[in-house]
Scaffold this motif. Structure first.
Motif, PDB file in Angstrom:
ATOM      1  N   VAL A 161       0.802  -1.227   0.000  1.00 21.71           N
ATOM      2  CA  VAL A 161       0.000   0.000   0.000  1.00 21.71           C
ATOM      3  C   VAL A 161       0.833   1.275   0.000  1.00 21.71           C
ATOM      4  CG1 VAL A 161      -1.934  -1.153   1.108  1.00 21.71           C
ATOM      5  CG2 VAL A 161      -0.239   0.024   2.522  1.00 21.71           C
ATOM      6  N   THR A 190       0.027   5.312   1.313  1.00 24.25           N
ATOM      7  CA  THR A 190      -1.375   5.428   1.737  1.00 24.25           C
ATOM      8  C   THR A 190      -1.562   4.901   3.156  1.00 24.25           C
ATOM      9  OG1 THR A 190      -1.910   3.299   0.711  1.00 24.25           O
ATOM     10  CG2 THR A 190      -2.297   5.284  -0.598  1.00 24.25           C
ATOM     11  N   VAL A 214      -7.698  -2.917  -2.574  1.00 24.04           N
ATOM     12  CA  VAL A 214      -8.402  -1.650  -2.802  1.00 24.04           C
ATOM     13  C   VAL A 214      -9.681  -1.623  -1.975  1.00 24.04           C
ATOM     14  CG1 VAL A 214      -9.605  -0.260  -4.541  1.00 24.04           C
ATOM     15  CG2 VAL A 214      -7.437  -1.371  -5.113  1.00 24.04           C
ATOM     16  N   ASP A 253       3.757  -0.038  -7.526  1.00 26.51           N
ATOM     17  CA  ASP A 253       2.339   0.216  -7.281  1.00 26.51           C
ATOM     18  C   ASP A 253       2.104   1.712  -7.118  1.00 26.51           C
ATOM     19  OD1 ASP A 253       1.425  -2.732  -6.580  1.00 26.51           O
ATOM     20  OD2 ASP A 253       3.246  -2.335  -5.433  1.00 26.51           O
ATOM     21  N   TRP A 271      -0.895   4.399  -5.944  1.00 28.52           N
ATOM     22  CA  TRP A 271      -2.171   4.464  -5.249  1.00 28.52           C
ATOM     23  C   TRP A 271      -2.657   5.913  -5.150  1.00 28.52           C
ATOM     24  CZ3 TRP A 271      -4.871   0.414  -2.620  1.00 28.52           C
ATOM     25  CH2 TRP A 271      -4.221  -0.828  -2.560  1.00 28.52           C
ATOM     26  N   TRP A 309      -5.819   1.876  -7.543  1.00 31.54           N
ATOM     27  CA  TRP A 309      -4.487   1.268  -7.638  1.00 31.54           C
ATOM     28  C   TRP A 309      -4.135   1.076  -9.100  1.00 31.54           C
ATOM     29  CZ3 TRP A 309      -3.558  -3.248 -10.262  1.00 31.54           C
ATOM     30  CH2 TRP A 309      -2.245  -3.749 -10.200  1.00 31.54           C
ATOM     31  N   GLY A 353       1.862   7.482  -7.479  1.00 24.83           N
ATOM     32  CA  GLY A 353       0.404   7.462  -7.477  1.00 24.83           C
ATOM     33  C   GLY A 353      -0.226   8.737  -7.992  1.00 24.83           C
TER      34      GLY A 353
END
Length: 749
Positions: A459, A462, A565, A655, A657, A670, A688
């Motif tokens: 994650v 976040t 998510v 990743d 986010w 995501w 992100g």
């Protein structure tokens, strides 16, 4: 010499008449006997009254949105029922005029029509002898027999069943049942409701005379009168039905000429299990429903489990069809451009040298592919399969501009798919927990793995608000300043830990907690974690609905754990909902085909956080948008209304986010590739703020533009009823701190 025939005497005439009448009487007696034997089930059991009340048919279960739109169906036969009130008179008129013009006058059997069929056969004309009611009897309870003798028996059974139907149902009900059972050919389409949607993308109550005529014309030959495969036949058949409608007075001569001049005018939408909105959601929902039926012991009256593909259930969901459309459009709008950025970024680079574990990833992709499984099932050796994957073949590939057919080595298609970016979005009402939009991936037909609930990824940043929330709950002010320097945390099983911080992104000197969160500063976040300790942070994370393993190590403040998510969006709803975690809900109720409620869902609610802490965190998260990593939401996309949020970027940009919160809507996104080893090599592109936030922006702009949705743009987060004791005005905070320092000096501290 000419011989003369003897004249028939009156006695001869009487004798011949007696033979004829005896034959006719014998025929009637035989038919009567056959009917009697049929009634007493000698030739097979007839439907009982209970069967007539509940005719068996494979009926599709419908998934309905909150605004009563059909999102999709689960089916063996794509059949959805409609009521008489939901039928256009044009459909009824076309059917009666074509199939059974004396329908309203007979009681199930039109004997005049049944016997004249033989006369038509003698002169070479083919005419159906079955009434609509008889056809319904055949559709409901049997299949047309091929054996002539069996067909005669079956015809008797149809007669008896037709009479029963006429006794137990009104003419309107019989017409409705018939139209709900008819096969319309393409893609397993059964019933007028599915046919209207498939061929004209409309509902049965809106069918025009020419559309109704085309569909009714298909009744006796969905194959030969198919408008997609045999358009000329379909057009001629449609015009024949229109002629019949004019003959029976349902159309005027002028209307007949007008409708016969019109083209077929198809708006063809073939149905399959992944067509329509929210296919990922519907796929997850089906498994959830099957699990729910088992756990809640929800069964039919006979104790057998419900079959979603056959039992015609109605599943009422919280998904808003309009918001779902906006979410899917926003994804398509931006991911197309982001994929171009990604492709340009990798163009000219040697993938095998640039991507960690490249050969292993491609090998795993091959082993997991449907092609490999099919070839393995055929008995091919691994060596032969490898040769197959390295031999060019015609393949259908997904692109953001539509599917393409191309000649390519299957192994190269594995590489192609590995380099495609994926994206997932979930949007929910934080107060009710109702899920409004669910986009589980980029294309369900090609990539069926749902990334909203089933997929978990690291994650990243976040997770930072969880650590700050514990600090706020312990009395820390967003205005508290901390020196933004490395801070090593010791005393945990993982050993001494100090995060890295990019020099270009590090703000030097003393900064406030609000600034630290807004600009996602690792060193200040680590310092706060050292103060509040990992255990309370883990406890809060669990209260906020994260079910993944979260070890009590300091590094969790930077989001080193995995979550979905689904979980992260629900967790952020706690900030927007006065500290209450409301279970994400997407099933409202389930009804059987008769409207009986089988299940109603009541979401769980947990007080996960102090209301004051939640409110202060909304202030902190708004700082991310006003002057932090999410500021492009304002300066680039023009969303300057009260919005909080947090961007997140994991190690190596695997990743991206973004989770955005408003008082009425919380949305999590995501973006990344299927494998974490494949990612942007530039944080500027992979963060992100660039890979996920723009989709949120496009989505929210569409939502705000539609006032009917009730999502108001300028509504701010409500303060707690008991007020806020934590100081959020930094001028006031600084004055208090200065006053405290002066008092300490006077006291000699």
């Amino acid at each position: 010499m000419r011989t003369t025939k003897p004249k028939l005497t009156q006695q001869d005439i009487r004798r011949y008449n007696w033979y004829i009448w005896r034959t006719v009487i014998a025929g009637f007696v035989f038919v009567g006997l056959m009917i009697a034997l049929t009634i007493f089930d000698i030739f097979g059991q007839l439907p009982s009254f209970r069967d007539l009340e509940n005719p068996k048919s494979n009926q599709a279960s419908e998934v309905l949105s909150a605004d009563k739109k059909v999102l999709g169906t689960y089916y063996i036969q794509n059949r959805s029922n409609v009521t008489y009130a939901g039928l256009s008179p044009n459909v009824i008129n076309a059917l009666v005029a074509t199939e059974d013009k004396r329908f309203y006058d007979h009681s199930g059997i039109d004997f005049g029509r049944s016997f004249t069929i033989f006369l038509h056969l003698l002169i070479g004309q083919k005419q159906g002898g079955s009434t609509i009611t008889q056809q319904l009897a055949l559709n409901l309870f049997s299949e047309r027999a091929a054996n002539p003798f069996k067909r005669v028996i079956q015809k008797m059974q149809e007669w008896v069943t037709a009479v029963k139907l006429e006794r137990h149902y009104t003419k309107q009900e019989i017409l409705t049942m018939y139209l709900n059972t008819v096969d319309f050919g393409a893609y397993n389409t059964y019933g007028i409701k599915s046919a209207a949607r498939t061929y004209f993308n409309t509902t049965p109550d809106k069918l025009t005379p020419d559309q109704a005529a085309l569909l009714v014309g298909m009744v006796n030959g969905p194959g030969i009168y198919s408008p997609t495969r045999h358009p000329d036949n379909a057009l001629k058949r449609r015009n024949l039905v229109l002629n019949r409608m004019e003959e029976q007075g349902y159309l005027s001569a002028g209307q007949l000429d007008e409708y016969k001049q019109k083209p077929i005018g198809l708006d063809f939408h073939p149905n399959n299990h992944f067509d329509g909105p929210a296919p990922y959601f519907r796929s997850v929902l089906k498994k959830e429903l099957q699990k729910l039926f088992k756990e809640q012991n929800i069964n039919r009256s006979d104790g057998t489990p419900y079959d979603l593909d056959r039992d015609g259930l109605k599943i009422y969901t919280t998904i808003d069809a309009t918001m779902q459309q906006y979410a899917e459009e926003a994804q398509q709008q931006y991911m197309r451009d982001l994929q171009v950025q990604f492709n340009d970024h990798w163009r000219g680079k040697n993938l095998s040298k640039s991507i960690h574990n490249y050969k292993l990833l491609i090998q795993q992709g091959m082993l997991r592919s449907d092609r490999y499984k099919q070839l393995k099932a055929q008995g091919m050796t691994d060596e032969d399969i490898t040769t197959n994957f390295n031999t060019p073949d015609k393949l259908n590939l997904f692109t953001w501009h539509g599917d393409i057919d191309t000649l390519m080595k299957p192994i190269d298609s594995i590489v192609y798919c590995k380099m495609l970016l994926r994206n997932a979005l979930m949007s929910m009402d934080p107060t009710t927990g109702y899920v409004k939009a669910w986009v589980g991936g980029t294309n369900f037909e090609h990539f069926k793995y749902d990334q909203v609930k089933n997929g978990t990824r690291q994650v990243g940043s976040t997770a930072k608000p969880f650590t700050y929330a514990v600090a706020i709950d312990n009395g820390y002010s967003p205005c508290m300043k901390i020196n933004n320097v490395p801070d090593t945390i010791r005393g945990y099983g993982s050993g001494p830990w100090c995060p890295r911080s990019s020099p270009s992104e590090t703000i030097p000197g003393f900064i406030t907690l609000r600034q630290a969160l807004a600009h996602s500063q690792n060193w200040v976040t680590a310092h706060v974690m050292g103060e509040v300790k990992p255990e309370p942070v883990v406890e809060l994370i669990k209260k906020m609905g994260i079910t993944s393993a979260v070890p009590p190590y300091p590094s969790i403040c930077l989001g080193t754990f995995d979550a979905s998510v689904f979980e992260m969006t629900a967790a952020y709803s706690v900030f927007a909902n006065h500290g209450l975690w409301t279970e994400p809900t997407y099933i409202l109720r389930i009804e059987d085909k008769n409207g009986n409620v089988l299940y109603t869902h009541t979401p769980k609610v947990v007080q996960a956080m102090n209301p004051q802490t939640a409110y202060v965190m909304t202030y902190m998260l708004k700082g991310v948008i006003q002057d932090g990593t999410g500021s492009r939401l304002q300066y680039k996309y023009g969303l300057s209304n009260p919005i909080g949020g947090k961007t997140g970027t994991t190690q190596n940009n695997s990743d991206g986010w973004f989770i955005g919160i408003t008082p009425q809507l919380v949305t999590g996104l995501w973006t990344g590739c299927e494998d974490r080893d494949i990612a942007f090599q530039s944080t500027r592109l992979g963060e992100g703020a660039n890979s996920a936030l723009p989709i949120f922006a496009f989505y929210m702009k569409k939502v705000y533009a539609n006032a009917a949705l009730g999502i108001k743009k300028n509504v701010d987060f409500d303060a707690p009823k008991n007020g806020v004791s934590i100081v959020m005005d930094c001028n006031q905070y600084n004055q208090q701190q200065q006053g405290t320092t002066e008092v300490d000096k006077k006291l000699g501290f």
